[in-house]
Design an enzyme around this catalytic site. Structure first.
Site, PDB file in Angstrom:
ATOM      1  N   TYR A  53       0.849  -1.193   0.000  1.00 34.96           N
ATOM      2  CA  TYR A  53       0.000   0.000   0.000  1.00 34.96           C
ATOM      3  C   TYR A  53       0.887   1.247   0.000  1.00 34.96           C
ATOM      4  O   TYR A  53       1.733   1.424   0.871  1.00 34.96           O
ATOM      5  CB  TYR A  53      -0.896  -0.040   1.234  1.00 34.96           C
ATOM      6  N   CYS A  54       0.712   2.129  -0.993  1.00 35.25           N
ATOM      7  CA  CYS A  54       1.432   3.404  -1.087  1.00 35.25           C
ATOM      8  C   CYS A  54       2.942   3.151  -1.068  1.00 35.25           C
ATOM      9  O   CYS A  54       3.442   2.379  -1.877  1.00 35.25           O
ATOM     10  CB  CYS A  54       0.976   4.342   0.034  1.00 35.25           C
ATOM     11  N   ILE A  55       3.677   3.733  -0.118  1.00 31.73           N
ATOM     12  CA  ILE A  55       5.118   3.514  -0.076  1.00 31.73           C
ATOM     13  C   ILE A  55       5.425   2.050   0.238  1.00 31.73           C
ATOM     14  O   ILE A  55       6.488   1.535  -0.128  1.00 31.73           O
ATOM     15  CB  ILE A  55       5.793   4.466   0.942  1.00 31.73           C
ATOM     16  N   GLY A  79       3.898  -0.269  -1.240  1.00 33.14           N
ATOM     17  CA  GLY A  79       3.906  -0.833  -2.584  1.00 33.14           C
ATOM     18  C   GLY A  79       5.211  -0.547  -3.300  1.00 33.14           C
ATOM     19  O   GLY A  79       5.727  -1.390  -4.050  1.00 33.14           O
TER      20      GLY A  79
END
Length: 600
Positions: A333-335, A337
């Site tokens: 998720y986000c960073i 990812g």
């Protein structure tokens, strides 16, 4: 005006009102005196130009002064708009109903009160502000057009911050809701608002921390982050939570979730009704999630590659011990990812790509060439300022990062709370999402410097061999793992056109899905809520714009679409696994202790 508007301004108890004012005045004087005494070097050491925008504004001002004709022409246009507004106001006073000269943009909540439209004075103030705002943005933009594109974008962003701050909705005398509340309460709303302001200054130790919610209304592990599970592994950087199964059988391959370390993991487990973690367990996945430590100055030299080694790599080894499975699926998720993509490339480089059978990315960027407005805070000068600040403390304070994110949507995430808390004198509403948003985390100096420089500033993650982790150059084009890439339509942090670029990099099976809403609601959208929509398109042209042009819209949540994809890559069904029954024993119940560390 309504009947309430016409009532005389009366104080219900003049003596009590005066006493309240004296108490608050004394408290204000005490607070300011203590703040100045304990922070005598504050103004001397403060960075009053955090975006390093001063020089760009100076260059633009020189352009303005060198072309007075353009300034005069622009002012004439604005005066013409004002004249039309005056004419319309006069017509309204004579009983006519002309169309407005200008209207708020769709979704602008600042002017939702009916008085902004029905009352001639407030309608005039509103339209005058909107006309001036439009003129200012257009004029500044035209004069900054010859500047470097990055500097011009900073000027535009800073101009919008100023325009938003100067909205008539943010001032007591020009906001009809505040005027009405002041008349009806005899000024009690302003007294209570001042108390709220002083409380927020005290809590921020001299820096204003605008409360977005009642932080006393929530308890981690009490009424949020309540999905049953256990911490089964921990090191100095992570706790690994394994969740209790809710089905008799589960998919063979475990599922590891890698959340961002710039926020706490429980955004994916707020409450049962919107918990992705609970929904995944209900679908038959053995769910593990990383709970990152909230670091202090001792972690100053913790590197980005340490987050990979002590994070997903350590978690994968622990999951193999807990379940006996060497191969798993992963979500980033986000960073988180961005870290997952780095991990996939690293595993490919050391011939262990088979460790991850399928990878999912929630609003995560790998190509930062069009990374949105966050790039305005990242250039050589600002990185130097940030490096100096982090060198002194050893970390980036999460509150500063939260302020940056809030500035991207300042009307919704800053000024609406200023009006509610300080002008209306109300307590912020208890909201689990905003509690999570206020529960910020620190980021170690070394890891954050690497991330900003290598990803945002140099965009090295997508340059073959340019990014080196654990001494090994990596290349995302060697990632052949099947990937599911999800982006969000109105994401201000990871714009969907930026997220989409990953489809042109990975060389294995790829699926891209665009969800409605933004960075949080676009991800956390349970099917039972029946909210928003999402788009699918099996073709993956070179740009997101082309992809959207050929996409099909579907109602509701995209989660079932992901489940249909992921279930086919998760192996056969096996008996459900209970935390602690494998080679890893239970350390403590979920949500664990790391997530509860909160710095004031």
């Amino acid at each position: 005006m309504t009947g309430a508007d016409k009532r005389p301004f009366e104080f219900p108890n003049t003596q009590e009102f005066s006493q309240n004012w004296l108490q608050i005045a004394a408290r204000s004087q005490k607070l300011i005196s203590e703040f100045l005494t304990s922070n005598d070097s504050y103004m001397r050491n403060a960075n009053l130009d955090p975006m390093a925008v001063g020089k760009a504004f100076l260059d633009m001002t020189n352009r303005v002064l060198s072309d007075p004709q353009r300034l005069m022409e622009s002012q004439i246009t604005l005066w013409q708009d004002y004249m039309k507004l005056w004419q319309n106001t006069a017509l309204r006073m004579m009983g006519e109903n002309p169309d407005p000269v200008i209207s708020p943009e769709k979704g602008d909540k600042r002017f939702k009160d009916q008085e902004w439209t029905e009352h001639q004075v407030y309608d005039y103030i509103k339209q005058s502000y909107l006309l001036t705002s439009r003129w200012m943005r257009d004029y500044v933009s035209s004069n900054a057009a010859d500047l470097d594109s990055h500097e011009a974008a900073k000027i535009d962003f800073y101009t919008r911050q100023f325009i938003d701050a100067m909205s008539p909705s943010n001032f007591a005398g020009t906001n009809p809701e505040v005027v009405r509340a002041t008349v009806e309460s005899g000024g009690e709303n302003l007294l209570k608002g001042l108390e709220n302001l002083l409380t927020d200054l005290e809590n921020g130790k001299g820096k204003l921390q605008v409360r977005q919610t009642d932080i006393n209304a929530f308890t981690i592990g009490g009424n949020i982050a309540t999905t049953p599970g256990s911490v089964v592994y921990q090191n100095e950087l992570i706790q690994l939570i394994q969740y209790a199964p809710t089905t008799e059988t589960v998919f063979q391959k475990p599922l590891l979730i890698i959340p961002p370390w710039i926020n706490k993991y429980y955004i994916l487990d707020l409450k049962p009704a919107n918990s992705l973690v609970k929904w995944l367990t209900d679908q038959g996945y053995t769910v593990f999630i990383i709970s990152w430590r909230n670091p202090d100055e001792r972690f100053a030299q913790t590197k980005f590659e340490d987050y990979m080694t002590l994070g997903p790599l350590a978690a994968m080894a622990a999951i193999e011990q807990a379940t006996g499975e060497r191969t798993l699926s992963a979500i980033g998720y986000c960073i988180g990812g961005t870290l997952l993509s780095t991990t996939l490339a690293y595993l490919a480089a050391i011939d262990e790509a088979d460790r991850i059978a399928a990878a999912t990315f929630f609003v995560a960027q790998v190509d930062f060439s069009e990374a949105g407005e966050l790039t305005l805070f990242i250039d050589d000068e600002q990185l130097r300022n940030m490096r100096d600040m982090m060198t002194e403390r050893g970390f980036l304070d999460g509150r500063e990062m939260a302020t940056t994110f809030n500035m991207l949507r300042s009307n919704d995430l800053i000024w609406s709370f200023v009006v509610n808390n300080y002008l209306m004198g109300k307590e912020p509403f208890p909201f689990d999402l905003l509690y999570w948003n206020s529960d910020s985390t620190r980021v170690p100096k070394a890891a954050h410097e690497f991330y900003l420089e290598e990803m945002y500033n140099q965009n090295n993650l997508v340059k073959p061999g340019k990014l080196v982790v654990n001494g090994i150059p990596i290349d995302l084009r060697h990632v052949k793992t099947p990937v599911y890439i999800q982006a969000a339509e109105t994401d201000h942090i990871c714009p969907y056109n930026s997220v989409y670029k990953a489809t042109q990099i990975y060389t294995g099976e790829k699926r891209f899905v665009l969800a409605g809403s933004g960075h949080i609601a676009g991800v956390v959208n349970p099917p039972d809520a029946n909210k928003y929509h999402y788009w699918t398109n099996t073709d993956l042209p070179s740009t997101a714009k082309e992809w959207v042009g050929g996409a099909t819209q579907h109602k509701g949540s995209w989660w079932p679409d992901w489940h249909a994809w992921a279930s086919k890559k998760s192996g056969k069904k096996v008996p459900a696994r209970t935390p602690g029954t494998g080679k890893l024993k239970v350390i403590e119940p979920a949500p664990g202790s790391y997530v509860k560390v909160r710095y004031s």
